[in-house]
Write an enzyme that holds these catalytic residues in place. Structure first.
Site: not given
Ligand code: UN1
Length: 477
Positions: A171, A246, A280, A379
């Protein structure tokens, strides 16, 4: 207008259509995409379950060949797919093509890994008995991906899931179905048997919820918000299901007096503002020691003045738009919160109008922020960063670690002593020295600590930890 349907049990199906809107130009519809209902979500889960036994026993050469073909096609179409990515998500064309290449490299890596599956043979403590340790597929993996990396994150979840013999219910984020549809189409044509990979575009409240509620999904990998991550966790515990999360970050980037100023500025500009700050891994807390603080702020402000915020597809654009109206509102709300908390705007803070209607926002740099302010703790997920002044390295490290999150942590310094100490003591899954906190390699582990992540690492060889289960077999011969 092309209507892109869901792939369920090897068939393209779907009736209800949702437009995919370009955030650089809201008059531009990228395409129409299906939005699945509950019955379709259930059918996808059933198809993945039915295909699970035979795909788990498929030959490694078959898996290798499919992943390999997919990598090759993504690479061959990198300009076109990169353009689609930038058009639907809003990162610049260079970033879109770069991310597409990364996706190709990930499929290439796991094509290789399919040929390198290993186990262990260990003597038993009882003479005459042998012990074999092997890794088996988990079964049906649910994949839920965010909008900010429309091709790389689907790739780094789908490629290892297939490599290690799992079937998938996938999804993608509702905002960016285009790249996900494209890679599913490529994998399907590359010869995946029916039911092995099911694409269910649609709403989290319907499709995501159906995945969480199903006893037939054996593992869920999720990248996205903290709130949704917690729901994935609670539902997965209920079903005794493996899960990997994550989620957010509030990544610190420390600048010490002895830093090379241009390295510090380039790293901070890249990790705070490129990809419109929507990573992130972005650095949103710039923790700067007294002796370099004013020079750093002056150089940052100069550099930000030179950055072009415009249509993601225009040559010369450095920063594309924010992804949508909801995210823009969140960014603007936090800018207001920062002002009210007493931080000062050194640059930016305003919406921008461009030729086309889009969600344009200036890169925004706060100074005189403290680590206790909401803009330093929560955030924001936009092109907004704050400078926090500290007296020395020890205070910088303490402030860097004083956060609920722990994804990535960076430092700019020419001191071996401080760099080494920081690498050992930063409470984060990833540490960057004289580099942006964002922008990671595709072949090494990715993931965080504390409130950022849960479960095994993603990417590289470490991905096997999540996408397989270990079996220990004893034989007396
Ligand atoms: C990166 O910084 O190269 O959602 C990848 C995000 C992370 C991936 C970052 N899971 O920003």
């Amino acid at each position: 207008m092309t209507f892109h349907k869901n792939l369920i049990d090897g068939e393209w199906i779907g009736e209800s259509k949702v437009p995919n809107i370009n955030p650089s130009d809201t008059n531009d519809v990228v395409g129409e995409y299906a939005s699945a209902g509950l019955e379709e979500a259930k059918a996808a889960i059933a198809a993945a379950k039915a295909a699970s036994h035979s795909w788990a026993r498929s030959g490694i050469l078959e898996r290798h060949a499919i992943l390999r073909k997919t990598a090759d096609e993504i690479m061959a179409r990198k300009e076109e797919l990169g353009r689609l990515l930038s058009r639907e998500e809003g990162k610049t064309l260079a970033e879109g093509i770069g991310e597409t290449i990364r996706a190709g490299q990930i499929f290439d890596f796991f094509a290789g890994e399919a040929l390198r599956l290993v186990g262990e043979i260990i003597p038993s403590v009882r003479p005459g008995i042998g012990v074999e340790i092997t890794r088996e597929p988990v079964g049906v993996v649910g994949i839920i991906t965010p909008w900010n990396f429309p091709i790389a994150i689907p790739a780094w979840k789908i490629a290892p899931a297939l490599c290690y013999g799992n079937t998938i219910v996938f999804k993608p984020a509702e905002l960016v179905p285009g790249c996900s549809w494209a890679i599913v189409d490529i994998l399907h044509r590359a010869g995946l048997p029916k039911g092995v990979l099911n694409l269910v575009m649609g709403k989290g409240s319907i499709v995501g919820q159906a995945m969480l509620d199903s006893p037939d999904i054996n593992a869920i990998t999720f990248t996205g918000s903290v709130g949704t991550g917690k729901r994935v966790a609670a539902a997965s515990i209920e079903h005794n299901r493996k899960f990997q999360l994550e989620m957010g970050g509030k990544n610190p980037f420390v600048v010490l007096d002895d830093a090379d100023l241009s390295v510090a500025v380039e790293s901070a500009v890249n990790s705070s503002f490129f990809s419109t700050g929507q990573r992130c891994t972005a650095s949103s807390r710039l923790i700067v020691t007294d002796g370099i603080h004013d020079k750093f702020v002056a150089a940052m402000t100069e550099r930000l003045k030179g950055l072009v915020v415009d249509d993601a597809l225009k040559p010369g654009t450095h920063i594309g738009p924010v992804v949508d109206a909801t995210q823009l509102k969140q960014d603007m709300d936090y800018i207001e919160i920062g002002r009210q908390e007493g931080a000062k705007i050194a640059f930016g803070g305003e919406r921008l109008d461009r030729e086309t209607p889009g969600f344009y926002l200036q890169p925004t740099l706060f100074t005189e922020a403290t680590n206790a302010m909401r803009i330093s703790r929560e955030e924001i997920f936009g092109p907004v960063a704050s400078v926090i002044r500290v007296k020395d390295y020890e205070e910088a490290l303490a402030v860097a670690n004083d956060t609920p999150f722990g994804l990535s942590s960076g430092i700019a310094t020419t001191s071996l002593k401080h760099a080494t100490h920081f690498k050992r003591n930063a409470e984060a899954g990833m540490v960057m020295v004289n580099l942006p906190t964002a922008g990671v390699d595709f072949h090494v582990p990715f993931g965080g600590r504390k409130g950022s992540s849960y479960g095994p690492r993603e990417q590289g060889k470490y991905a096997a930890e999540f996408y397989t289960v270990v079996k220990t077999a004893y034989t007396q011969a």
